[in-house]
Enzyme design. Structure first.
Site, PDB file in Angstrom:
ATOM      1  N   LYS A  42      -4.218   7.071  -1.339  1.00 15.03           N
ATOM      2  CA  LYS A  42      -4.087   7.757  -0.056  1.00 15.03           C
ATOM      3  C   LYS A  42      -4.180   9.251  -0.289  1.00 15.03           C
ATOM      4  O   LYS A  42      -3.738   9.759  -1.330  1.00 15.03           O
ATOM      5  CB  LYS A  42      -2.735   7.430   0.603  1.00 15.03           C
ATOM      6  CG  LYS A  42      -2.459   8.204   1.887  1.00 15.03           C
ATOM      7  CD  LYS A  42      -1.046   7.969   2.404  1.00 15.03           C
ATOM      8  CE  LYS A  42      -0.763   8.831   3.630  1.00 15.03           C
ATOM      9  NZ  LYS A  42       0.600   8.641   4.147  1.00 15.03           N
ATOM     10  N   GLU A  50       9.499  15.691  11.481  1.00 14.89           N
ATOM     11  CA  GLU A  50       9.745  15.065  10.184  1.00 14.89           C
ATOM     12  C   GLU A  50      10.832  15.768   9.379  1.00 14.89           C
ATOM     13  O   GLU A  50      10.659  16.906   8.921  1.00 14.89           O
ATOM     14  CB  GLU A  50       8.451  15.020   9.363  1.00 14.89           C
ATOM     15  CG  GLU A  50       8.612  14.216   8.090  1.00 14.89           C
ATOM     16  CD  GLU A  50       7.284  13.735   7.523  1.00 14.89           C
ATOM     17  OE1 GLU A  50       7.271  13.277   6.367  1.00 14.89           O
ATOM     18  OE2 GLU A  50       6.271  13.820   8.232  1.00 14.89           O
TER      19      GLU A  50
END
Length: 479
Positions: free
Chosen positions: A221, A273
């Site tokens: 990723k 976040e």
């Protein structure tokens, strides 16, 4: 060698000896924290942290100390040591009882003077740093004036060397009087873009290159970032930062609205976040990865959320982040609670994410939060997996340094209470040029659709423009 003596730069007047710093609480002042932020010059140092959902607002104004790391690679370890040394520069305790809510103490709230600021995303210097001039690898400030509004109570603290405490108190009281008498009025905000597909082809090419490397087994990723620079219509100048903070806090009550100034530039945003929060022996982190667009109704939202929970690609991307955070926290010595078996869906304006909260116990002290940040940052949610290979790809393929975008920003007091979030859904505001540079990234894994990833960045790039008067970004970026 003592950090104060030069292991890392300290470029604001500081204590001449251990035990020389003092702090005092000012008499109750009616000034609103955001009004005080507006009244203070950005060049002197400004920090803002607003969490409507937690009923918390923090502002730090001026700089009794301003620290920058000597080494970009060792910045978190240096910050932890510096925090411990600052605690030793105070004469007497560096805490008072925390704000109580609903009959109990609230963890994660400042219990005295704080250090606030943030860090660049990458541990290696990158090119194209001119727009980030003054932010550097990291920066922490011990504010001269600190305001904390929590649980219906507002406190103002002044911190300075002993011989300058009286002068600093007079200066702070004058600023608070000015702020209470001239509450900033809302001002119009509109953005102007240049083209409908600015940077689209370049970003799509980066995603295609990432997919090639993933198929070759280089990494699983990677999270390439996009940057778009827009102009503010008119000339709001310094007033734009205050107005954006006001609108972001109102528009994103479940996010953390933040601002960190260096010189005249201000990094601000509304990030969803949390990287890590520490308080009274408890450590918290949130795994936030996997996303889908919001629907036009509650039923459509529920259907999208269910599809995301069932999507193997989104769940795989999410589990990578959960594993990284749990491994990092455990390696740092945190005793972790068992995580939820299934992530929940966190709904934000324009987008939904998979979220898994992580909790544990740890002996926190001054600087602990930076030791934990070193163990966790960068997470696969903002870099990729494996992290080292993903970072190498980003250094080669991102057209310009992302600076502090997706780096940790936040605060810590000198007793181990603190919070660091990732600088997402953010922009770098330059009032001199009347421009704001916006940033967003998207997680690319095997099976990713480049056009869908492009659309995801467009949705994230909407965070700031969505609160302006005409929300023009939909006409600037491809949807």
């Amino acid at each position: 060698m003592s950090l104060a003596a030069g292991e890392a730069p300290v470029d604001a007047p500081g204590p001449s000896a251990a035990g020389d710093l003092r702090w005092r609480e000012l008499p109750a002042a009616a000034a609103d924290p955001l009004a005080a932020f507006a009244a203070a010059p950005a060049s002197g140092g400004r920090f803002c942290w607003i969490q409507p959902e937690r009923d918390l607002a923090i502002v730090g104004l001026g700089a009794t100390l301003r620290w920058r790391p000597a080494s970009q690679e060792g910045r978190f370890a240096e910050a932890a040591r510096f925090c411990g040394e600052v605690a030793g520069w105070f004469d007497g305790p560096v805490a008072r009882p925390p704000v109580a809510r609903a009959g109990r103490a609230s963890g994660g709230l400042p219990a005295g003077p704080i250090l606030c600021g943030g860090f660049a995303f990458d541990s290696e210097p990158g090119g194209g740093q001119s727009r980030w001039s003054g932010f550097d690898a990291g920066m922490l400030v011990l504010p001269e004036l600190l305001g904390v509004a929590a649980g219906g109570e507002l406190r103002w603290l002044v911190t300075a060397p002993a011989e300058r405490l009286a002068e600093a108190s007079r200066r702070s009281l004058q600023l608070l009087r000015s702020a209470s008498e001239s509450d900033p009025r809302p001002c119009p905000l509109a953005l102007i873009g240049s083209s409908g597909t600015a940077g689209d082809d370049e970003y799509l090419a980066t995603i295609e290159a990432a997919l090639e490397r993933i198929r070759a087994g280089a990494f699983g990723k990677v999270v390439p970032a996009r940057q778009v620079t827009l102009r503010l219509a008119g000339a709001p100048g310094a007033a734009a930062a205050v107005e954006l903070l006001r609108r972001l806090a109102a528009g994103y009550p479940t996010a953390t609205t933040f601002a960190v100034s260096s010189g005249n530039r201000t990094l601000l945003g509304a990030t969803p976040e949390l990287l890590v929060r520490t308080g009274y022996g408890v450590v918290e982190a949130d795994a936030l990865a996997g996303s889908c667009a919001r629907g036009e109704s509650a039923a459509a939202d529920a259907a999208s959320a269910a599809a995301m929970l069932a999507n193997r690609k989104e769940r795989r991307e999410h589990e990578i982040v959960v594993h990284h955070l749990r491994r990092g926290l455990a390696a740092a010595g945190v005793s972790l609670d068992p995580p939820p078996a299934v992530p929940h869906v966190r709904s934000l304006p324009g987008i939904q994410h998979l979220c898994t909260p992580l909790r544990g116990r740890f002996g926190v002290a001054a600087g602990t939060i930076f030791e934990l940040a070193e163990a966790l940052h960068p997470t696969p949610a903002v870099a990729g997996q494996p992290v080292a290979a993903a970072l190498e790809f980003l250094r080669r393929h991102e057209p310009a340094s992302r600076g502090w975008f997706a780096g940790p920003v936040g605060w810590t007091d000198l007793n181990g209470n603190g919070e660091l979030c990732m600088a997402l859904r953010s922009g770098l505001l330059d009032p001199d040029s009347n421009e704001i540079s916006l940033f967003a990234g998207s997680g690319v894994v095997d099976g990713s659709d480049p056009v869908a990833e492009l659309r995801e960045t467009a949705a994230k790039l909407e965070a700031l423009p969505a609160v302006t008067d005409d929300a023009p970004l939909g006409r600037v970026l491809a949807q």
